[in-house]
Design an enzyme around this catalytic site. Structure first.
Site, PDB file in Angstrom:
ATOM      1  N   GLU A  24       0.664  -1.033  -0.011  1.00 35.90           N
ATOM      2  CA  GLU A  24       0.012   0.156  -0.098  1.00 35.90           C
ATOM      3  C   GLU A  24       0.878   1.297   0.037  1.00 35.90           C
ATOM      4  OE1 GLU A  24      -2.894   0.337   2.968  1.00 35.90           O
ATOM      5  OE2 GLU A  24      -2.990   2.319   3.051  1.00 35.90           O
ATOM      6  N   GLU A  83      -3.044  11.482   3.367  1.00 35.85           N
ATOM      7  CA  GLU A  83      -4.252  11.320   4.086  1.00 35.85           C
ATOM      8  C   GLU A  83      -4.358  12.209   5.389  1.00 35.85           C
ATOM      9  OE1 GLU A  83      -4.247   7.245   5.911  1.00 35.85           O
ATOM     10  OE2 GLU A  83      -2.130   7.099   5.891  1.00 35.85           O
TER      11      GLU A  83
END
Length: 460
Positions: free
Chosen positions: A314, A319
């Site tokens: 990932e 974020e």
């Protein structure tokens, strides 16, 4: 004898007169001697001092708009041009030529923003009427020049894809038909030219279903992170050149708390539609600020690569976290060894504070190659994940537990609510978007927030 004495007296008198003339103070004794340079080049704002051997020197500038001079001979450069400083000692004088050029430029960024092109940005320089932009595929030679006007950015197009270019800039000023350039080049900055191979600018009024979908990205269940939202397509739209994701929940004003199972948002991905290996990826976005929002633009490896998460890998390009300001932006990787779970060897990430993350657009990106992943914000590097650092043999890219990043990845955009990084949900910084009335007569408030994505671009 008397006549001899008279002649001798006359000769002695003339000798005294001649001697007195030769030792009298004259202009020769007061002649100016310049110990410093007689031609001085200064950048605007810089200073220099004229050094004179004799005492009592006086100074005067022929053009104080170009350069001034103090009583002690200190020159201050004011604006591009040429003037002369007259140095006078009694009746003798000499001139010092002062050439004032624009100050040095500082190059800020070089970005691969167009197909086969680079956008270069630099600081403005006082007094400049234009700039010379130099570029080459060699760091110290072979530079071509592009002259631009009074601007602080330029697009250089039709460059060679795959080549790394080096850029530097000089300020230019034209005064009375004469051109003055900065004495020194700017800092040198480089950027690799990549081709834009995939993008979505979110123009129009509908989402491009050939690129994005949410199949498999619906329903609740927390996704292993204790998230609260149910992902549905109804909570996003394409508007004014943006993808707008609109997280939402109901709030009970009687209990003064969010209503359970009333959380909704959208998650989009390119899974099974588009994936790629290596390149430069950029998301330009403005973050939501609502308490409990957890916005992200990220990437996952296909499970057919090495297995399910975390083996597939990932890459979190950006974020938000549970901090109240939503300005702390973690950028991280997850793999079998490093995934943030209790059984892993920790997480690999870098927190960067972006003070205007919720009020302005910023570009969050990665540069991903066969050896490492470098994270960027607004073109500036934040950190690099290099697997060799975590390999005893120094060959980390051969270990799929720390480098599953040699296979295709797909793109994801979503805004979760609550969960590990979203934190506690409250009405702070959310927008009251309406109400919902139930058959019982009770009315709940509906709160929304907004995540804006201007574009997504992939270069290779």
């Amino acid at each position: 004898m008397k006549m001899l004495k008279k002649v001798t007296a006359v000769i002695l008198t003339l000798a005294v007169v001649v001697t007195l003339v030769s030792i009298n103070p004259s202009e020769t004794n007061a002649k100016v001697t310049i110990k410093s340079k007689k031609k001085v080049t200064l950048a605007v704002g810089k200073k220099s001092t004229i050094k004179v051997k004799q005492k009592g020197a006086k100074f005067k500038s022929s053009n104080k708009k170009v350069a001034t001079v103090s009583k002690k001979g200190k020159i201050t450069a004011k604006k591009p041009g040429t003037c002369k400083i007259t140095v006078r000692v009694k009746k003798s004088s000499k001139k010092v030529t002062v050439k004032v050029v624009p100050a040095a430029v500082k190059v800020k960024t070089a970005k691969n923003l167009t197909d086969k092109g680079i956008q270069l940005k630099w600081t403005s320089v006082k007094g400049a009427t234009g700039y010379n932009v130099y570029y080459s595929t060699k760091k110290k030679s072979g530079f071509k020049v592009k002259k631009v006007g009074k601007t602080t950015s330029v697009y250089l197009n039709n460059l060679n894809v795959g080549s790394t270019y080096y850029f530097k800039v000089k300020a230019r000023a034209k005064v009375k038909g004469k051109t003055y350039l900065s004495a020194k080049y700017s800092n040198v900055i480089s950027e690799k030219v990549r081709k834009l191979v995939w993008n979505d600018e979110f123009n129009g009024t509908t989402l491009d279903s050939s690129k994005w979908h949410n199949q498999g990205a619906t329903g609740g269940g927390g996704y292993g992170n204790n998230e609260l939202q149910n992902y549905q397509m109804d909570y996003c739209e394409v508007k004014n050149g943006n993808l707008v994701i609109k997280p939402q929940f109901e709030y009970n004003p009687r209990t003064k708390s969010p209503v359970k199972n009333s959380y909704y948002s959208t998650k989009l991905w390119t899974k099974d539609k588009y994936s790629f290996t290596y390149g430069k990826v950029e998301f330009r976005a403005k973050m939501p600020k609502g308490k409990g929002t957890w916005a992200a633009c990220w990437m996952l490896g296909n499970e057919t690569n090495y297995g399910s998460w975390p083996m597939c890998g990932e890459i979190d390009v950006l974020e938000t976290t549970s901090d109240w300001s939503k300005t702390v932006m973690p950028q991280s990787i997850h793999c079998n060894r490093f995934n943030g779970m209790p059984t892993s060897s920790g997480n690999k990430y870098k927190h960067t504070t972006v003070s205007t993350a919720t009020s302005a657009y910023h570009t969050y990106g990665i540069i991903w190659n066969s050896k490492e992943i470098t994270f960027t914000i607004d073109g500036k590097e934040t950190w690099t994940y290099n697997p060799n650092t975590y390999s005893a043999t120094g060959n980390g890219t051969s270990n799929k537990d720390i480098w599953p990043f040699d296979k295709p990845f797909y793109l994801i955009i979503n805004c979760a609510i609550g969960g590990t990084l979203g934190g506690e949900v409250g009405t702070d910084f959310w927008t009251k978007a309406g109400t919902k009335e139930y058959s019982t007569g009770n009315v709940n408030d509906i709160y929304q927030d907004y995540m804006y994505v201007d574009y997504v671009r992939v270069y290779q």
